[in-house]
Write an enzyme that holds these catalytic residues in place. Structure first.
Site, mmCIF file in Angstrom:
data_model
loop_
_atom_site.group_PDB
_atom_site.id
_atom_site.type_symbol
_atom_site.label_atom_id
_atom_site.label_comp_id
_atom_site.label_asym_id
_atom_site.label_seq_id
_atom_site.Cartn_x
_atom_site.Cartn_y
_atom_site.Cartn_z
ATOM 1 N N GLU A 83 50.143 40.935 35.480
ATOM 2 C CA GLU A 83 49.132 40.416 34.464
ATOM 3 C C GLU A 83 48.221 41.577 33.775
ATOM 4 O OE1 GLU A 83 47.909 38.243 37.694
ATOM 5 O OE2 GLU A 83 47.528 36.276 36.649
ATOM 6 N N CYS A 96 42.330 44.816 30.260
ATOM 7 C CA CYS A 96 42.271 45.132 31.902
ATOM 8 C C CYS A 96 43.636 45.116 32.017
ATOM 9 C CB CYS A 96 41.723 43.942 32.462
ATOM 10 S SG CYS A 96 41.564 44.086 33.966
ATOM 11 N N CYS A 103 48.783 43.448 45.754
ATOM 12 C CA CYS A 103 47.725 44.771 46.148
ATOM 13 C C CYS A 103 47.805 44.809 47.594
ATOM 14 C CB CYS A 103 46.533 44.425 45.529
ATOM 15 S SG CYS A 103 45.300 45.579 45.907
ATOM 16 N N CYS A 107 41.030 42.294 50.634
ATOM 17 C CA CYS A 107 39.404 42.148 50.149
ATOM 18 C C CYS A 107 39.664 40.724 50.253
ATOM 19 C CB CYS A 107 39.190 42.721 48.994
ATOM 20 S SG CYS A 107 39.243 44.225 48.712
ATOM 21 N N CYS A 110 39.295 38.259 47.103
ATOM 22 C CA CYS A 110 40.010 38.564 45.866
ATOM 23 C C CYS A 110 41.417 37.649 45.918
ATOM 24 C CB CYS A 110 40.245 39.913 45.787
ATOM 25 S SG CYS A 110 41.369 40.140 44.430
ATOM 26 N N CYS A 327 37.734 38.616 36.982
ATOM 27 C CA CYS A 327 37.751 39.544 37.995
ATOM 28 C C CYS A 327 38.171 38.886 39.311
ATOM 29 C CB CYS A 327 36.471 40.186 38.347
ATOM 30 S SG CYS A 327 35.902 41.263 37.187
#
Ligand code: SAH
Length: 353
Positions: A83, A96, A103, A107, A110, A327
């Protein structure tokens, strides 16, 4: 590919400026096919076309938010996808970008973390996101308007060579031509890589995802803190060689009743007060499977007013919440769940430049 890569691609005996010509056609003119490099002899063009592919990213889908934000799902050569987000504003446009597919850093707040890591992106795939978004949004006129944040999917510092190579290509005035100080890389705090980044001659600005106000709390929210302690992360920040025009940025995701108390704000101040920095607060952007809530706006404001007494502190306005582009929401979501407009209204204040 940079100029040296292109040079290696050329048949022996071709003069050095040929690689430059191809480079400029690719990154400054943004040609769609090698046959368009008309500065080259026909025979060389045909030879290159037979041997090489342009490697442009395909478009799987595009989601348009009512605030103008666009989230792109871009196809890679191995059928994976990643993305990138386009955020237009009055004075600037922000792109962005992702640096990995998924990932590996888990976290707890997220959505991307739920994907795990699929693979690193190449420098070409990082630059390719810029070329695709620039093309689709007709961003030609003034490259100085363009801001790039490496804050999409992935932990950029776990793919540092590709991030640095992409940065060099993006910043080359004879290529894509983005201004170096308008590129920012954000990290969950991979300490040895922060020291490595510091050595690079051409490098983005640095943002650190702080997100916890002490060791213990950060360990809960960002388990990577067990490996890279908050204390050592703050030392790395103190050691970081800022350029004259540069400040560190700290990002702090506010989670209701978890890290949003006044005492947290005061601890954040203690952590960062002696650094040349600013703090960007991000009220949690919610998502399915995320066990936290967004704080009320007055809580966000109270937190901000405490931090602001010591360092500049802004509340990041969420962009593209309705299309899962904000985010912590990048997870290749194909179907869209509606986000309450009340959430979108929580945030009024803008970030600075
Ligand atoms: N892995 C890098 C790059 C991602 S940047 C990093 O951690 O910095 C994405 C930013 O969004 C980070 O500061 C992260 O803390 C923040 N973020 C993650 N999930 C979020 C969420 N659900 N709501 C708001 N911000 C979030």
């Amino acid at each position: 590919m940079d100029v040296a890569d292109l040079q290696a691609l050329l048949p022996a005996g071709e003069p050095a400026f040929r690689a430059r010509q191809i480079y400029e056609a690719l990154y400054a003119k943004r040609i769609a096919a090698l046959s368009e490099v008309t500065t080259l002899a026909k025979a060389l063009r045909t030879d290159l076309e037979a041997r090489c592919e342009m490697g442009h990213l395909g478009r799987n889908s595009r989601f348009d938010s009512r605030d103008g934000t666009r989230r792109y799902l871009l196809g890679l050569h191995d059928a994976k996808s990643v993305e990138a987000v386009f955020m237009p504003e009055e004075a600037r446009d922000t792109l962005c970008l992702s640096t990995q597919v998924g990932c590996p850093v888990d976290c707890k707040f997220c959505l991307t973390a739920l994907m795990g890591l699929e693979r690193n992106l190449t420098a070409g795939e990082i630059v390719g996101q810029v070329l695709h978004l620039a093309q689709d949004n007709n961003l030609w006129a003034d490259q100085k308007r363009i801001n790039i944040v490496l804050m999409g999917q992935g932990e950029p510092l776990l793919n540092l060579p590709a991030v640095l190579k992409a940065t060099r290509i993006l910043c080359d005035a004879r290529g894509v031509g983005i201004v170096q100080r308008r590129i920012t890389v954000s990290t969950a705090g991979i300490i040895p890589k922060i020291y490595e980044l510091a050595q690079a001659e051409i490098r983005p600005r640095l943002a650190i995802s702080l997100n916890g106000s002490n060791e213990e709390q950060r360990r809960e929210l960002m388990p990577i803190t067990r490996k890279y302690h908050l204390r050592d992360l703050m030392q790395a920040c103190k050691d970081y060689p800022l350029r004259p025009w540069e400040k560190l940025t700290f990002e702090y995701v506010l989670l209701r009743d978890v890290n949003d108390a006044e005492v947290d704000a005061r601890r954040v101040v203690q952590l960062v007060a002696n650094l040349n920095c600013k703090v960007n607060l991000i009220a949690l952007n919610p998502g399915p499977g995320i066990p936290y809530q967004t704080p009320d706006p007055d809580r966000v404001a109270a937190f901000q007013s405490i931090v602001m007494k010591s360092v500049p502190c802004f509340v990041r306005r969420p962009r593209g919440l309705d299309i899962y582009a904000a985010c912590g929401q990048l997870k290749r979501m194909e179907s869209l769940v509606t986000v309450s407009p009340a959430i979108a209204e929580l945030f009024a204040e803008d970030e600075d430049d």
